[in-house]
Design an enzyme around this catalytic site. Structure first.
Site, PDB file in Angstrom:
ATOM      1  N   CYS A  14       0.822  -1.203   0.000  1.00 22.14           N
ATOM      2  CA  CYS A  14       0.000   0.000   0.000  1.00 22.14           C
ATOM      3  C   CYS A  14       0.854   1.250   0.000  1.00 22.14           C
ATOM      4  O   CYS A  14       2.032   1.214   0.349  1.00 22.14           O
ATOM      5  CB  CYS A  14      -0.880   0.057   1.246  1.00 22.14           C
ATOM      6  SG  CYS A  14      -1.895  -1.392   1.496  1.00 22.14           S
ATOM      7  N   GLY A  41       0.406  -0.014  -5.011  1.00 19.54           N
ATOM      8  CA  GLY A  41      -0.864  -0.726  -4.922  1.00 19.54           C
ATOM      9  C   GLY A  41      -1.779  -0.336  -6.057  1.00 19.54           C
ATOM     10  O   GLY A  41      -1.987   0.853  -6.288  1.00 19.54           O
ATOM     11  N   ASN A 120      -0.446   1.310   5.802  1.00 22.19           N
ATOM     12  CA  ASN A 120       0.454   0.478   5.002  1.00 22.19           C
ATOM     13  C   ASN A 120       1.183  -0.440   5.970  1.00 22.19           C
ATOM     14  O   ASN A 120       1.854   0.024   6.878  1.00 22.19           O
ATOM     15  CB  ASN A 120       1.448   1.362   4.248  1.00 22.19           C
ATOM     16  CG  ASN A 120       2.544   0.580   3.532  1.00 22.19           C
ATOM     17  OD1 ASN A 120       3.632   1.084   3.325  1.00 22.19           O
ATOM     18  ND2 ASN A 120       2.269  -0.652   3.134  1.00 22.19           N
ATOM     19  N   GLY A 121       1.062  -1.744   5.734  1.00 24.08           N
ATOM     20  CA  GLY A 121       1.727  -2.706   6.612  1.00 24.08           C
ATOM     21  C   GLY A 121       0.805  -3.857   6.935  1.00 24.08           C
ATOM     22  O   GLY A 121      -0.185  -4.080   6.238  1.00 24.08           O
ATOM     23  N   CYS A 255      12.453  -2.431   6.143  1.00 28.81           N
ATOM     24  CA  CYS A 255      12.406  -3.469   5.103  1.00 28.81           C
ATOM     25  C   CYS A 255      13.464  -3.235   4.019  1.00 28.81           C
ATOM     26  O   CYS A 255      13.454  -2.217   3.333  1.00 28.81           O
ATOM     27  CB  CYS A 255      11.023  -3.431   4.469  1.00 28.81           C
ATOM     28  SG  CYS A 255      10.883  -4.369   2.950  1.00 28.81           S
ATOM     29  N   TYR A 261      13.451  -3.429  -4.516  1.00 28.43           N
ATOM     30  CA  TYR A 261      12.430  -3.460  -5.552  1.00 28.43           C
ATOM     31  C   TYR A 261      11.287  -2.493  -5.321  1.00 28.43           C
ATOM     32  O   TYR A 261      10.858  -1.801  -6.244  1.00 28.43           O
ATOM     33  CB  TYR A 261      11.826  -4.869  -5.664  1.00 28.43           C
ATOM     34  CG  TYR A 261      10.555  -4.910  -6.489  1.00 28.43           C
ATOM     35  CD1 TYR A 261      10.601  -4.867  -7.878  1.00 28.43           C
ATOM     36  CD2 TYR A 261       9.306  -4.945  -5.876  1.00 28.43           C
ATOM     37  CE1 TYR A 261       9.433  -4.865  -8.628  1.00 28.43           C
ATOM     38  CE2 TYR A 261       8.142  -4.953  -6.626  1.00 28.43           C
ATOM     39  CZ  TYR A 261       8.207  -4.909  -7.999  1.00 28.43           C
ATOM     40  OH  TYR A 261       7.055  -4.906  -8.739  1.00 28.43           O
ATOM     41  N   SER A 303      12.341  -2.677 -13.566  1.00 32.86           N
ATOM     42  CA  SER A 303      12.874  -2.889 -12.226  1.00 32.86           C
ATOM     43  C   SER A 303      14.358  -3.240 -12.226  1.00 32.86           C
ATOM     44  O   SER A 303      15.061  -2.988 -11.263  1.00 32.86           O
ATOM     45  CB  SER A 303      12.071  -3.966 -11.495  1.00 32.86           C
ATOM     46  OG  SER A 303      12.036  -5.139 -12.276  1.00 32.86           O
ATOM     47  N   ASP A 365      17.896  -8.681 -13.335  1.00 31.58           N
ATOM     48  CA  ASP A 365      16.597  -8.291 -12.776  1.00 31.58           C
ATOM     49  C   ASP A 365      16.788  -8.017 -11.299  1.00 31.58           C
ATOM     50  O   ASP A 365      17.767  -8.459 -10.703  1.00 31.58           O
ATOM     51  CB  ASP A 365      15.547  -9.389 -12.996  1.00 31.58           C
ATOM     52  CG  ASP A 365      14.122  -8.831 -12.895  1.00 31.58           C
ATOM     53  OD1 ASP A 365      13.957  -7.625 -12.626  1.00 31.58           O
ATOM     54  OD2 ASP A 365      13.161  -9.603 -13.105  1.00 31.58           O
ATOM     55  N   ASP A 366      15.831  -7.304 -10.720  1.00 32.97           N
ATOM     56  CA  ASP A 366      16.010  -6.950  -9.302  1.00 32.97           C
ATOM     57  C   ASP A 366      15.806  -8.151  -8.397  1.00 32.97           C
ATOM     58  O   ASP A 366      16.458  -8.281  -7.372  1.00 32.97           O
ATOM     59  CB  ASP A 366      15.042  -5.829  -8.914  1.00 32.97           C
ATOM     60  CG  ASP A 366      13.616  -6.328  -8.970  1.00 32.97           C
ATOM     61  OD1 ASP A 366      13.104  -6.503 -10.090  1.00 32.97           O
ATOM     62  OD2 ASP A 366      13.037  -6.599  -7.910  1.00 32.97           O
ATOM     63  N   CYS A 402       6.658 -12.688   3.435  1.00 32.20           N
ATOM     64  CA  CYS A 402       6.710 -11.466   4.247  1.00 32.20           C
ATOM     65  C   CYS A 402       5.444 -11.405   5.092  1.00 32.20           C
ATOM     66  O   CYS A 402       4.355 -11.572   4.566  1.00 32.20           O
ATOM     67  CB  CYS A 402       6.786 -10.237   3.346  1.00 32.20           C
ATOM     68  SG  CYS A 402       6.734  -8.693   4.274  1.00 32.20           S
ATOM     69  N   CYS A 457      12.635 -12.095   4.275  1.00 33.91           N
ATOM     70  CA  CYS A 457      12.319 -12.819   3.024  1.00 33.91           C
ATOM     71  C   CYS A 457      13.547 -13.574   2.509  1.00 33.91           C
ATOM     72  O   CYS A 457      13.413 -14.609   1.854  1.00 33.91           O
ATOM     73  CB  CYS A 457      11.745 -11.881   1.968  1.00 33.91           C
ATOM     74  SG  CYS A 457      12.709 -10.390   1.666  1.00 33.91           S
TER      75      CYS A 457
HETATM   76  P1  AMP Z   1       8.272 -13.907 -10.342  1.00 27.77           P
HETATM   77  O1  AMP Z   1       9.643 -14.437 -10.083  1.00 27.77           O
HETATM   78  O2  AMP Z   1       7.691 -14.332 -11.638  1.00 27.77           O
HETATM   79  O3  AMP Z   1       7.324 -14.193  -9.209  1.00 27.77           O
HETATM   80  O4  AMP Z   1       8.361 -12.338 -10.429  1.00 27.77           O
HETATM   81  C1  AMP Z   1       9.534 -11.662 -10.245  1.00 27.77           C
HETATM   82  C2  AMP Z   1       9.352 -10.266 -10.786  1.00 27.77           C
HETATM   83  O5  AMP Z   1       8.329  -9.606 -10.049  1.00 27.77           O
HETATM   84  C3  AMP Z   1      10.619  -9.481 -10.647  1.00 27.77           C
HETATM   85  O6  AMP Z   1      10.915  -8.985 -11.934  1.00 27.77           O
HETATM   86  C4  AMP Z   1      10.311  -8.349  -9.708  1.00 27.77           C
HETATM   87  O7  AMP Z   1      10.646  -7.133 -10.320  1.00 27.77           O
HETATM   88  C5  AMP Z   1       8.822  -8.402  -9.491  1.00 27.77           C
HETATM   89  N1  AMP Z   1       8.488  -8.473  -8.063  1.00 27.77           N
HETATM   90  C6  AMP Z   1       9.237  -8.915  -7.044  1.00 27.77           C
HETATM   91  N2  AMP Z   1       8.564  -8.820  -5.880  1.00 27.77           N
HETATM   92  C7  AMP Z   1       7.368  -8.317  -6.161  1.00 27.77           C
HETATM   93  C8  AMP Z   1       6.237  -7.976  -5.368  1.00 27.77           C
HETATM   94  N3  AMP Z   1       6.233  -8.145  -4.058  1.00 27.77           N
HETATM   95  N4  AMP Z   1       5.162  -7.464  -5.998  1.00 27.77           N
HETATM   96  C9  AMP Z   1       5.170  -7.310  -7.331  1.00 27.77           C
HETATM   97  N5  AMP Z   1       6.199  -7.618  -8.134  1.00 27.77           N
HETATM   98  C10 AMP Z   1       7.292  -8.104  -7.565  1.00 27.77           C
END
Ligand code: AMP
Length: 488
Positions: A14, A41, A120-121, A255, A261, A303, A365-366, A402, A457
């Site tokens: 949120c 959100g 938020n939380g 966090c 991300y 990301s 990727d992140d 989480c 996490c």
């Molecule tokens: P997946 O491994 O398919 O579940 O999705 C990973 C991707 O979702 C990564 O590219 C992240 O940028 C993005 N991601 C990671 N955590 C979240 C989250 N909590 N909510 C939405 N997207 C996320």
């Protein structure tokens, strides 16, 4: 339900905003601030506003900020002070009743208190708080833990909302960056561990608070500082007042995934820019997990962009744009359905064969959660002619859910659950896979003391006392009795 980026299921993420600003267009400012916080959100949005001394008007609905509010809504809301909220859902299902701000009133005559609240939380003692309040005759109309905080505050016998907040905060366990308004003040507070962010800003002579400072940039406000863990700030006719409610010696647990991300890269957190921290994550990743012989670094947009840049700079491997992203993608209510998904409907991005064909790629990727996105990406790149795909994640393996307000899905669904890195690489179909270490994350963030963060996490160490698998999921398990209580 799957969302367009391939992730499934509900989330509890949120964004909140609050402003006390007679003479300013507070509802409009809340609207644009929420627009800047939309990434936090996308299922529902809401604004509550009031003229000083008047009634609080709340408008909330399922949908994006731009879908929920039209020009005439903002004119009708008006007001001298306002709060706002954007939300995904995990605690509580995706229903209108669970959208926020929550509007509550209690008492009558001179004891009547009306408030609106945005949170938020995630509370971890929601079941206990809920039972306690119900025993006092308080009823509920939603399945969200946020209504519990609102109910505790509205029904509190203290004369002022500040005193009610001061008494209720120590009773709450979990993560709660919260904004409450009455008809003459906005009160914002953060849990004593400061799990989720909250920043303080100044718009001309008006004070405001927001989950992230990017909201201030958008509305032309100045970022002043973060609201401290356990701090309550009051924005009213007297300007700004602050009171420390939580034990200042309590263990902080900000966090670390916000850095990696969740938050927007143009936000400031803990005194630093997230864009810079993410670039550094990429640089540390290049040092920890080099990819000798690779031709090109590409990011999974958006990301992965800053970390890919950092990886490229540090490794000397040139960076290219391997994907084109649809910039208008957002969670919509129209889902592709099995048939189209089977045919590989790709809503989010397409690879560029001209860039990747014949190349050995480092793909940054992140984070990798379930691995669905990464698997799809690896396949797309191979289909587009990539010779080798070396995946690099600027977060460590995510292995634990989480309980404090970010949807990480269930442990069983996480691709890193019970798999070695080699097994994950085989599952994802890439030639090599490496993750940034947790030490590397802290180095990149410049965290003087990792013990002041939450990294559950990755590590499985839940910093808040009393956290269990069950109490992080309050409403999902108690939604039936809650719904019944509302019907009564
Ligand atoms: P997946 O491994 O398919 O579940 O999705 C990973 C991707 O979702 C990564 O590219 C992240 O940028 C993005 N991601 C990671 N955590 C979240 C989250 N909590 N909510 C939405 N997207 C996320």
């Amino acid at each position: 339900m799957a969302d367009p980026d391939g992730r499934e299921g509900p989330r509890d993420e949120c964004g909140v905003f609050g402003i006390y600003g007679p003479g300013h267009e507070v509802s409009r400012l809340a609207y644009f601030a929420l627009f800047a916080l939309q990434h936090r959100g996308q299922e529902s949005a809401g604004i509550a506003a009031a003229d000083t001394g008047g009634y609080i008007i709340t408008q909330r609905a399922l949908g994006l900020v731009s879908q929920v509010f039209k020009e005439h809504d903002l004119q009708a809301l008006g007001g001298d002070l306002a709060i706002g909220h954007v939300r995904y859902s995990t605690t509580g299902s995706n229903e209108w009743e669970n959208s926020q701000p929550v509007h509550r009133s209690a008492g009558s005559g001179g004891n009547r208190r009306e408030l609106a609240l945005a949170h938020n939380g995630n509370l971890i003692n929601a079941v206990e708080m809920h039972a306690k309040l119900r025993a006092q005759g308080v009823t509920f109309s939603s399945t969200s833990d946020s209504e519990i905080i609102a109910a505790a505050l509205a029904s509190h016998p203290a004369e002022t909302i500040e005193d009610a907040v001061a008494d209720v905060i120590p009773q709450l366990r979990g993560a709660f960056s919260t904004v409450v308004m009455t008809n003459d003040k906005v009160v914002a507070f953060r849990d004593p561990a400061g799990v989720r962010p909250m920043a303080l800003g100044k718009f001309g002579d008006a004070w405001c608070v927001a989950s992230e400072s990017c909201a201030f940039l958008t509305i032309g406000a100045e970022y002043v500082r973060d609201v401290a863990p356990g701090e309550m700030v009051v924005l009213d006719a007297d300007g700004l007042t602050s009171r420390q409610i939580g034990d200042p010696a309590a263990r902080e647990a900000f966090c670390v995934f916000e850095y990696i991300y969740f938050a927007r890269p143009d936000s400031q957190m803990g005194g630093g820019s997230l864009q810079v921290a993410r670039e550094r994550m990429g640089a540390v990743l290049a040092r920890e997990a080099p990819a000798p012989g690779a031709d090109l670094v590409i990011a999974v947009p958006d990301s992965g962009n800053p970390a890919a840049r950092g990886y490229s700079r540090a490794s000397g491997i040139p960076q290219g744009e391997g994907f084109v992203k649809n910039r208008y993608i957002a969670r919509t209510f129209i889902q592709p359905g099995q048939e189209l998904r089977k045919h590989g409907l790709r809503l989010k991005f397409n690879p560029l064969p001209e860039v990747v064909d014949g190349k050995s790629l480092v793909v940054v990727d992140d984070s990798i959660v379930r691995g669905n996105t990464t698997r799809q990406i690896v396949q797309m790149l191979r289909d587009a002619g990539a010779r080798e795909v070396h995946m690099r994640s600027s977060a460590p393996p995510i292995k634990n859910p989480c309980h404090y307000g970010v949807d990480m899905s269930t442990r069983e669904e996480m691709v890193a659950h019970n798999r070695t890195v080699d097994e994950i690489a085989a599952h994802l179909g890439c030639d090599s896979l490496a993750y940034l270490s947790l030490t590397g994350v802290y180095e990149a963030v410049g965290a003087a003391d990792p013990g002041r963060h939450c990294d559950a996490c990755f590590s499985g160490n839940y910093p808040l006392q009393g956290t269990t698998e069950a109490n992080g999921k309050f409403a999902l398990e108690t939604s039936l009795p809650l719904a019944q209580s509302a019907a009564r």
